[in-house]
Design a protein around this motif. Structure first.
Motif, PDB file in Angstrom:
ATOM      1  N   LEU A 186    -100.673  62.308 -50.473  1.00  0.00           N
ATOM      2  CA  LEU A 186     -99.536  61.917 -49.714  1.00  0.00           C
ATOM      3  C   LEU A 186    -100.482  63.517 -48.532  1.00  0.00           C
ATOM      4  CD1 LEU A 186     -96.999  61.869 -48.389  1.00  0.00           C
ATOM      5  CD2 LEU A 186     -95.767  63.561 -50.093  1.00  0.00           C
ATOM      6  N   ALA A 187    -100.386  63.839 -49.179  1.00  0.00           N
ATOM      7  CA  ALA A 187    -101.050  65.104 -47.902  1.00  0.00           C
ATOM      8  C   ALA A 187    -101.982  64.812 -47.134  1.00  0.00           C
ATOM      9  CB  ALA A 187    -101.651  66.524 -49.259  1.00  0.00           C
ATOM     10  N   GLU A 188    -103.304  64.202 -47.870  1.00  0.00           N
ATOM     11  CA  GLU A 188    -104.406  63.195 -47.031  1.00  0.00           C
ATOM     12  C   GLU A 188    -104.038  62.513 -46.023  1.00  0.00           C
ATOM     13  OE1 GLU A 188    -108.531  60.785 -47.848  1.00  0.00           O
ATOM     14  OE2 GLU A 188    -107.115  61.496 -49.548  1.00  0.00           O
ATOM     15  N   GLN A 189    -102.666  61.620 -46.488  1.00  0.00           N
ATOM     16  CA  GLN A 189    -102.304  60.595 -45.140  1.00  0.00           C
ATOM     17  C   GLN A 189    -102.153  61.458 -44.422  1.00  0.00           C
ATOM     18  OE1 GLN A 189     -99.941  58.159 -48.255  1.00  0.00           O
ATOM     19  NE2 GLN A 189    -102.017  56.704 -49.058  1.00  0.00           N
ATOM     20  N   THR A 190    -101.543  62.190 -44.787  1.00  0.00           N
ATOM     21  CA  THR A 190    -100.614  63.475 -43.846  1.00  0.00           C
ATOM     22  C   THR A 190    -100.698  64.152 -43.130  1.00  0.00           C
ATOM     23  OG1 THR A 190     -99.181  64.612 -44.779  1.00  0.00           O
ATOM     24  CG2 THR A 190     -98.046  62.349 -45.150  1.00  0.00           C
ATOM     25  N   ASP A 191    -102.059  64.416 -43.822  1.00  0.00           N
ATOM     26  CA  ASP A 191    -102.964  65.568 -43.356  1.00  0.00           C
ATOM     27  C   ASP A 191    -102.134  66.788 -43.383  1.00  0.00           C
ATOM     28  OD1 ASP A 191    -104.360  67.496 -41.866  1.00  0.00           O
ATOM     29  OD2 ASP A 191    -104.352  66.837 -40.149  1.00  0.00           O
ATOM     30  N   HIS A 192    -101.662  66.930 -44.022  1.00  0.00           N
ATOM     31  CA  HIS A 192    -100.924  68.581 -45.082  1.00  0.00           C
ATOM     32  C   HIS A 192     -99.545  68.387 -43.891  1.00  0.00           C
ATOM     33  CE1 HIS A 192    -103.372  69.331 -47.791  1.00  0.00           C
ATOM     34  NE2 HIS A 192    -104.655  69.339 -46.802  1.00  0.00           N
ATOM     35  N   GLY A 193     -98.840  67.024 -43.391  1.00  0.00           N
ATOM     36  CA  GLY A 193     -97.696  67.115 -43.217  1.00  0.00           C
ATOM     37  C   GLY A 193     -97.771  66.740 -41.094  1.00  0.00           C
ATOM     38  N   ARG A 194     -98.834  67.647 -40.967  1.00  0.00           N
ATOM     39  CA  ARG A 194     -98.998  67.494 -39.288  1.00  0.00           C
ATOM     40  C   ARG A 194     -98.672  65.476 -38.751  1.00  0.00           C
ATOM     41  NH1 ARG A 194    -103.345  70.693 -41.791  1.00  0.00           N
ATOM     42  NH2 ARG A 194    -103.330  72.585 -41.150  1.00  0.00           N
ATOM     43  N   LYS A 195     -99.310  65.011 -39.385  1.00  0.00           N
ATOM     44  CA  LYS A 195     -99.384  63.841 -38.979  1.00  0.00           C
ATOM     45  C   LYS A 195     -97.145  63.583 -39.215  1.00  0.00           C
ATOM     46  CE  LYS A 195    -103.553  61.890 -39.604  1.00  0.00           C
ATOM     47  NZ  LYS A 195    -103.914  60.594 -40.715  1.00  0.00           N
ATOM     48  N   LEU A 196     -97.060  63.667 -39.138  1.00  0.00           N
ATOM     49  CA  LEU A 196     -95.438  64.051 -39.874  1.00  0.00           C
ATOM     50  C   LEU A 196     -94.343  64.632 -38.416  1.00  0.00           C
ATOM     51  CD1 LEU A 196     -94.324  64.221 -43.494  1.00  0.00           C
ATOM     52  CD2 LEU A 196     -94.977  62.060 -41.874  1.00  0.00           C
ATOM     53  N   GLY A 197     -95.131  65.825 -37.859  1.00  0.00           N
ATOM     54  CA  GLY A 197     -94.885  66.507 -37.004  1.00  0.00           C
ATOM     55  C   GLY A 197     -95.335  67.911 -37.109  1.00  0.00           C
ATOM     56  N   LEU A 198     -95.084  68.383 -38.337  1.00  0.00           N
ATOM     57  CA  LEU A 198     -95.475  69.859 -39.110  1.00  0.00           C
ATOM     58  C   LEU A 198     -97.064  70.509 -38.655  1.00  0.00           C
ATOM     59  CD1 LEU A 198     -94.737  72.257 -40.051  1.00  0.00           C
ATOM     60  CD2 LEU A 198     -95.457  71.106 -42.493  1.00  0.00           C
ATOM     61  N   SER A 199     -96.551  71.166 -37.577  1.00  0.00           N
ATOM     62  CA  SER A 199     -98.332  71.915 -37.616  1.00  0.00           C
ATOM     63  C   SER A 199     -97.814  73.019 -36.041  1.00  0.00           C
ATOM     64  CB  SER A 199     -98.644  71.025 -35.677  1.00  0.00           C
ATOM     65  OG  SER A 199     -99.835  71.164 -35.152  1.00  0.00           O
ATOM     66  N   TRP A 200     -98.507  74.350 -37.018  1.00  0.00           N
ATOM     67  CA  TRP A 200     -98.175  75.556 -36.016  1.00  0.00           C
ATOM     68  C   TRP A 200     -99.524  76.109 -36.239  1.00  0.00           C
ATOM     69  CZ3 TRP A 200     -99.076  79.906 -39.399  1.00  0.00           C
ATOM     70  CH2 TRP A 200     -98.502  81.065 -38.611  1.00  0.00           C
ATOM     71  N   PRO A 201     -99.506  77.518 -35.566  1.00  0.00           N
ATOM     72  CA  PRO A 201     -98.827  77.385 -34.018  1.00  0.00           C
ATOM     73  C   PRO A 201     -98.624  76.176 -33.448  1.00  0.00           C
ATOM     74  CG  PRO A 201    -101.180  78.982 -34.634  1.00  0.00           C
ATOM     75  CD  PRO A 201    -101.021  78.374 -35.480  1.00  0.00           C
ATOM     76  N   LEU A 202     -98.169  76.398 -32.627  1.00  0.00           N
ATOM     77  CA  LEU A 202     -98.458  75.247 -31.560  1.00  0.00           C
ATOM     78  C   LEU A 202     -98.593  76.127 -30.191  1.00  0.00           C
ATOM     79  CD1 LEU A 202     -94.627  73.902 -32.100  1.00  0.00           C
ATOM     80  CD2 LEU A 202     -95.763  72.942 -32.133  1.00  0.00           C
TER      81      LEU A 202
END
Length: 203
Positions: A185-201
């Motif tokens: 799951l971490a690999e597929q989502t890039d630790h959530g970034r592909k779901l919109g979890l990106s910081w800092p913006l």
């Protein structure tokens, strides 16, 4: 880029078993799931999203090995086999599987004073956090169900130690599968970034 904290995983093995046998496996064993999910919000303030995130970076929860993140999810899974001697054989009555899930994320308490765009960006980020951890939660709950079922299907044994050992192997094998699913799951989502979890913006 940031990621959603550190995932803690704990396991306790509790056993109460006795000797005995059944023709092929234990029959009519009751499964008692005990699942509790606790969502917690810690408060941050800021005149902008970047300011709120900067405070979250200082106040955010720490994981089991000390990493600090904006949010954190921790899980504890343990199981108990209740079995008693009856008429010279083991009578496995019940398998109890207990799951504790705790998710902690930031709450921007004065968000209403920021721009509409920043409020929307915050909501997107928070939604991504909860989505990412919800997927972990699903894996944990599915694993708990699988462990409960597997333990009720253990082959009978006249040796209590052997029964405990087999249950331990089954449970730990399923926990290992869960950890592998976490990694995928971490690999597929890039630790959530592909779901919109990106910081800092970007400001």
């Amino acid at each position: 880029m940031g990621k959603l904290g550190n995932l803690g995983w704990g396991v306790s093995l509790l056993w109460a078993a006795a000797v005995g046998a059944a023709p092929t496996h234990y029959v009519g064993v009751k499964i008692e799931p005990d699942i509790r999910v606790d969502f917690q919000f810690y408060k941050v303030k800021g005149t902008s999203m970047q300011a709120a995130l900067a405070q979250a970076a200082r106040l955010g929860p720490k994981g089991s090995v000390g990493q600090q993140g904006l949010g954190m999810a921790s899980y504890r899974l343990d199981w108990t086999m209740l079995a008693y001697p009856l008429a010279g054989r083991c009578d496995l009555k019940e398998v109890r599987v207990r799951t504790r899930i705790k998710v902690m994320v930031p709450e921007w308490v004065n968000k209403s004073g920021a721009s509409v765009a920043e409020q929307q960006n915050w909501n997107i980020m928070l939604g991504a956090m909860l989505d990412y951890e919800s997927r972990h939660k699903d894996i944990v709950q599915e694993t708990a169900s699988a462990i409960g079922y597997k333990l009720t299907q253990l082959p009978p044994s006249n040796d209590c130690a052997a029964l405990r050992h087999q249950g331990d192997l089954q449970g730990r094998a399923l926990l290992a599968q869960a950890k592998s699913r976490f990694a995928r799951l971490a690999e597929q989502t890039d630790h959530g970034r592909k779901l919109g979890l990106s910081w800092p913006l970007s400001p």
